[in-house]
Write an enzyme that holds these catalytic residues in place. Structure first.
Site, PDB file in Angstrom:
ATOM      1  N   HIS A  92       0.793  -1.232   0.000  1.00  0.00           N
ATOM      2  CA  HIS A  92       0.000   0.000   0.000  1.00  0.00           C
ATOM      3  C   HIS A  92       0.818   1.270   0.000  1.00  0.00           C
ATOM      4  CE1 HIS A  92      -4.172  -1.425   0.554  1.00  0.00           C
ATOM      5  NE2 HIS A  92      -3.590  -2.476   1.106  1.00  0.00           N
ATOM      6  N   LYS A 114      -8.682  14.033   4.010  1.00  0.00           N
ATOM      7  CA  LYS A 114      -7.831  12.836   4.015  1.00  0.00           C
ATOM      8  C   LYS A 114      -6.892  13.002   5.205  1.00  0.00           C
ATOM      9  CE  LYS A 114      -6.448  13.986  -0.240  1.00  0.00           C
ATOM     10  NZ  LYS A 114      -6.543  12.721  -0.933  1.00  0.00           N
ATOM     11  N   ARG A 115      -6.161  11.954   5.574  1.00  0.00           N
ATOM     12  CA  ARG A 115      -5.189  12.111   6.655  1.00  0.00           C
ATOM     13  C   ARG A 115      -4.251  13.278   6.359  1.00  0.00           C
ATOM     14  NH1 ARG A 115      -4.900   8.023  10.621  1.00  0.00           N
ATOM     15  NH2 ARG A 115      -3.303   9.400  11.460  1.00  0.00           N
ATOM     16  N   LYS A 138       0.715  14.497   1.109  1.00  0.00           N
ATOM     17  CA  LYS A 138      -0.609  14.837   0.563  1.00  0.00           C
ATOM     18  C   LYS A 138      -0.740  16.340   0.321  1.00  0.00           C
ATOM     19  CE  LYS A 138      -3.007  10.833   2.674  1.00  0.00           C
ATOM     20  NZ  LYS A 138      -3.849  10.195   1.652  1.00  0.00           N
ATOM     21  N   THR A 151      -8.472   6.743  -2.555  1.00  0.00           N
ATOM     22  CA  THR A 151      -9.830   6.268  -2.804  1.00  0.00           C
ATOM     23  C   THR A 151     -10.822   7.396  -2.578  1.00  0.00           C
ATOM     24  OG1 THR A 151      -9.886   5.435  -0.539  1.00  0.00           O
ATOM     25  CG2 THR A 151      -9.457   3.829  -2.288  1.00  0.00           C
ATOM     26  N   LYS A 162     -14.533   8.481  -4.591  1.00  0.00           N
ATOM     27  CA  LYS A 162     -15.838   8.822  -4.002  1.00  0.00           C
ATOM     28  C   LYS A 162     -16.325  10.147  -4.565  1.00  0.00           C
ATOM     29  CE  LYS A 162     -14.024   6.817   0.239  1.00  0.00           C
ATOM     30  NZ  LYS A 162     -13.329   7.206   1.487  1.00  0.00           N
TER      31      LYS A 162
HETATM   32  C1  LIG Z   1     -12.014   7.361   1.754  1.00  0.00           C
HETATM   33  C2  LIG Z   1     -11.503   7.731   3.081  1.00  0.00           C
HETATM   34  C3  LIG Z   1     -10.126   7.909   3.294  1.00  0.00           C
HETATM   35  C4  LIG Z   1      -9.107   7.798   2.184  1.00  0.00           C
HETATM   36  O1  LIG Z   1      -8.958   9.079   1.589  1.00  0.00           O
HETATM   37  P1  LIG Z   1      -7.730   9.407   0.608  1.00  0.00           P
HETATM   38  O2  LIG Z   1      -8.105  10.737   0.037  1.00  0.00           O
HETATM   39  O3  LIG Z   1      -7.696   8.335  -0.429  1.00  0.00           O
HETATM   40  O4  LIG Z   1      -6.509   9.449   1.442  1.00  0.00           O
HETATM   41  C5  LIG Z   1      -9.694   8.255   4.555  1.00  0.00           C
HETATM   42  N1  LIG Z   1     -10.566   8.408   5.578  1.00  0.00           N
HETATM   43  C6  LIG Z   1     -11.896   8.263   5.409  1.00  0.00           C
HETATM   44  C7  LIG Z   1     -12.792   8.468   6.565  1.00  0.00           C
HETATM   45  C8  LIG Z   1     -12.409   7.904   4.162  1.00  0.00           C
HETATM   46  O5  LIG Z   1     -13.730   7.745   4.016  1.00  0.00           O
END
Ligand SMILES: *Cc1c(COP(=O)(O)O)cnc(C)c1O
Length: 824
Positions: free
Chosen positions: A368, A559-560, A565, A667, A671
């Protein structure tokens, strides 16, 4: 005769349950003991969850029966994280109980939305990796695949984030405090897990030299099963989560001698193992308790699968490898490789070659991350103290493996040192990624670019040795949660336009393409988006106090928080917009509401400082009357699955701005795309595939690509870029001049020095100009609402590839070799 009784009782099972309104009342009265019609929403939630759970249970039993009877291969998905979020709405949707549920609640005058809010998120994961595991389980159930999830039942999930004076404060997430209606404890399936001690040789009953692991500290792993309902298909798969308990609740001797406190110490020590999720998105390695968690999951789950095998096949393991597959979600469960060897060798007395053949027939590993600092290594010293028998096995695996390497690359000494499972040094370490590769028949990355970079970089030696092991499985997300459930307005519009097939087969969303040219449809599309923006604006107001104007473009990065990022890049752009407002350069400026959210690892100092900077910039901008109607910014606290369910439908611009080559897949980007947001992003991770599918003309691209990053690093001079670019120079001047930290001088120096450092690995300044320009372009397009809407529709229409159903179908065909389970 007994078979018949079973059928009759099964038949009775389904007729035992009354209509949902009655069941709700029964649970409220008898399960919870609430007789008044004026209950608080919490009790309605629990009663409803129980009533829905009962309905899930019927299908659950029949699905488990199918699992037991099948002659097919079964898959066991091992993950230290499952970021499930809420279960009630998911079950209601998948079992088509929406109307029944609303009717049941109406007798008390309450709405499903309000009641569903009562459920705490199951936050058993950090971010993308854990949410991926949850989407995968949903897709496996949708596709009726024989897949079981295995994880840990953490007492405390991901910490609760609040903001005080702009800084992140962590609080405990005691999600199990009020009980969990979505789990069933199965004490009868408890397993014993061993730690410490030493190994010794002995002659077994047949006179063979064997090895046993003795003098251990033991504890119990107790399984808690959670149902994973499939979508309208009468399938309910299982997520089995292990809780740690002491073998004996009381040390009787201590207890009898009157030392009560010492008698319970053992219980507390044992339970520590499943007490808390480690809140690190990547890295911060080396903690003993974390290795204990990893081994605890691996051993309990493997014992579970082996015991079921033995119950059915006795000690004949000939077919075990063909009939089982263990998918390792990153290296976190990598102890499974030596642990399966140990169980086969020491407990079931197979010889090495047979055990190794089985192991490498059924282990598969998903990588990952490309960040070298995030690759797990465990010190040999810790390993030998905690898991002495496993270390012996790892050494033997390594010896045999290096012999193979020597044959393949004769005379190359350097390659032996590079590929060894043991990293030498004054403190030798075990390389868990290499252990996973050597022990697996499949190694996959999670996006096309990521897999290519694994093959050419991080794992290139292994790729030369075993090219056939390497494959790509681009991530996906489940459209049931991330479209149907979270965006009911868009769901209904899709259903009336292209039918309902897309909910179980997202490739059908492609039928939307021609509607991009339909002005009437575009109007409906915009009105759905507006409602979602209103819902999001209300949510933002409630949780931050800031008003979002729904006529502005909603620009979101959640995101984190991590340097790679590049939330900082986003902040610098917002500061640039603020600077333009201050100097009156607002012609053609689109009103913008910027939302940033995400948790920082508690030990990640720089990430926490970035949170502080976002908050400080937001306060100054929101308090300045000159920004009225043009610019708003918030840091949204405690970002989690249930908040993403409100954020992503209301988003128009999705920020995917990592340094190229650093984000394995992402991911969140998927979404947003499904929900009609346009992406502003770099050529990184799955962004590349998103742009390919959506069309370059429907994507705001900026920044260096992976090659450009490598080239730029050779002679990167951020100070020269700053000096030469008036906009950037002014942005840096504002940040460094203390505009956002008047009362706390110097607090952001660490960040600004990082930006100016020629060795800044994230190249933020290198990409800033191109980012500002792409943002301006996005703003310009937004002014043409018809054009924007067309692009938005086309993004949704081309998002079919990013369903986790597609990802899982590829795992099933190309790695697992499993097919849907037919009715028994
Ligand atoms: C989808 C999701 C992530 C992943 O987000 P990235 O932008 O791909 O880092 C992290 N936390 C939550 C709560 C999510 O729903």
């Amino acid at each position: 005769m007994p078979e018949q009784t079973l059928e009759v009782s099964n038949e009775k099972m389904s007729s035992i349950l009354a209509p949902l309104p009655e069941e709700l009342r029964r649970h409220l009265h008898y399960t919870l003991g609430h007789y008044s019609d004026e209950s608080n929403p919490h009790y309605y939630y629990r009663a409803l969850a129980n009533a829905v759970r009962d309905r899930v249970t019927e299908h659950w039993q029949t699905t488990q029966q199918r699992f037991e009877n099948t002659d097919q291969r079964c898959v066991h998905y091992f993950s230290l994280e499952f970021l499930l979020g809420r279960s009630l709405n998911n079950a209601v949707q998948n079992l088509e109980l929406d109307n029944a549920t609303r009717e049941a609640l109406h007798q008390y005058g309450v709405e499903l939305e309000e009641i569903a809010e009562q459920e705490p998120d199951a936050g058993l994961g950090n971010g993308g990796l854990g949410r991926l595991a949850a989407c995968f389980l949903d897709s496996c159930a949708n596709l009726r695949l024989p897949v079981t999830g295995y994880g840990i039942r953490y007492e405390f999930g991901m910490f609760h984030q609040t903001i005080e004076n702009g800084r992140q404060v962590e609080g405990p997430d005691h999600w199990l405090r009020d009980g969990n209606p979505w789990e069933i404890e199965r004490h009868e399936d408890a397993k014993t897990i061993r730690f410490y001690g030493h190994t010794e040789r002995y002659l077994d009953e047949t006179g063979n030299m064997s090895i046993r692991w003795v003098g251990t500290n033991d504890l119990l792993a107790i399984p808690y099963d959670m149902p994973i309902p499939g979508f309208k298909n009468e399938t309910v798969n299982t997520l089995r989560l292990w809780k740690a308990e002491a073998t004996d609740v009381f040390d009787l001797e201590e207890f009898n001698s009157g030392n009560y406190p010492d008698a319970v110490v053992q219980k507390n020590n044992a339970e520590q193992i499943s007490m808390v999720l480690y809140p690190n998105d990547a890295s911060e390695n080396g903690k003993e308790l974390r290795l204990k968690q990893q081994y605890f999951l691996s051993s309990a789950s493997l014992q579970d699968v082996l015991e079921r095998w033995v119950a059915k096949h006795g000690h004949d393991f000939t077919d075990f490898g063909r009939k089982n597959c263990f998918q390792l979600n990153d290296t976190h469960p990598a102890c499974s490789v030596p642990e399966l060897m140990r169980l086969l060798l020491d407990v079931y007395h197979l010889d090495w070659d047979s055990a190794w053949k089985i192991t490498t027939q059924c282990m598969a590993y998903t990588n990952h991350t490309l960040l070298p600092e995030a690759l797990e290594r465990w010190s040999v010293a810790l390993f030998s103290r905690l898991l002495p028998r496993l270390l012996e096995i790892i050494y033997e695996i390594n010896e045999r493996f290096l012999a193979e390497v020597k044959q393949k690359f004769p005379g190359d000494v350097a390659v032996l040192r590079r590929m060894s499972l043991v990293e030498e040094g004054d403190q030798p370490h075990i390389r868990m990624a290499y252990l996973s590769i050597v022990g697996s028949f499949s190694v996959n990355g999670v996006a096309h670019l990521h897999t290519e970079l694994l093959k050419s970089g991080l794992f290139s030696d292994f790729y030369k040795l075993w090219p056939e092991k390497f494959n790509n499985k681009t991530n996906g997300v489940t459209q049931r949660r991330w479209l149907s459930h979270c965006n009911p307005g868009l769901r209904d519009l899709l259903n009336e336009t292209i039918g309902k097939g897309w909910e179980s087969d997202l490739s059908q969303i492609e039928k939307l393409v021609p509607y991009a040219e339909d002005a009437e449809f575009r109007k409906k599309w915009r009105s759905v988006k507006l409602e979602n923006k209103q819902r999001l604006a209300k949510y933002v107001k409630t949780h931050t106090g800031v008003e979002f104007n729904t006529e502005a473009i909603f620009d979101v990065q959640v995101k984190r928080i991590h340097e790679y990022k590049r939330q900082l890049l986003n902040v610098l752009h917002v500061v640039h917009l603020y600077d333009r407002i201050l100097r009156g350069d607002t012609k053609d400026m689109v009103p913008r509401c910027v939302l940033i959210g995400g948790k920082a690892a508690p030990g990640y100092h720089v990430a926490k400082l970035i949170v502080k900077m976002i908050n400080n910039v937001a306060s100054v901008i929101n308090a300045d009357p000159k920004t009225q109607d043009l610019l708003r910014m918030v840091f949204f606290p405690n970002y989690r699955v249930s908040s993403m369910e409100i954020i992503c439908p209301g988003t128009e611009l999705s920020e995917q701005i990592s340094t190229a080559g650093k984000e394995a897949s992402g991911t969140g980007n998927m979404k947003f795309m499904m929900n009609g947001a346009l992406t502003i992003g770099t050529l990184d991770g799955a962004n590349i595939e998103i742009r390919d599918k959506a069309g370059a003309e429907n994507f705001f691209l900026f920044g260096l690509d992976e090659n450009g990053v490598q080239e730029t690093k050779k002679d990167y001079d951020p100070n020269a870029i700053i000096a030469a670019d008036e906009d950037i120079r002014r942005v840096m001047e504002m940040v460094e001049g203390g505009v956002f930290n008047h009362h706390e001088p110097g607090i952001f120096d660490l960040l600004t020095k990082g930006l100016r450092n020629p060795y800044d690995p994230w190249l933020t300044i290198a990409d800033l100009r191109s980012y500002i320009d792409a943002q301006a372009e996005a703003g310009k397009v937004y002014l043409d609402q018809e054009k924007w809407t067309r692009m938005s529709i086309l993004n949704s229409a081309h998002s079919g590839w990013f369903s986790s159903d597609r990802t899982i179908a590829q795992y099933a065909n190309e790695i697992w070799d499993v097919k849907p389970l037919e009715d028994a």
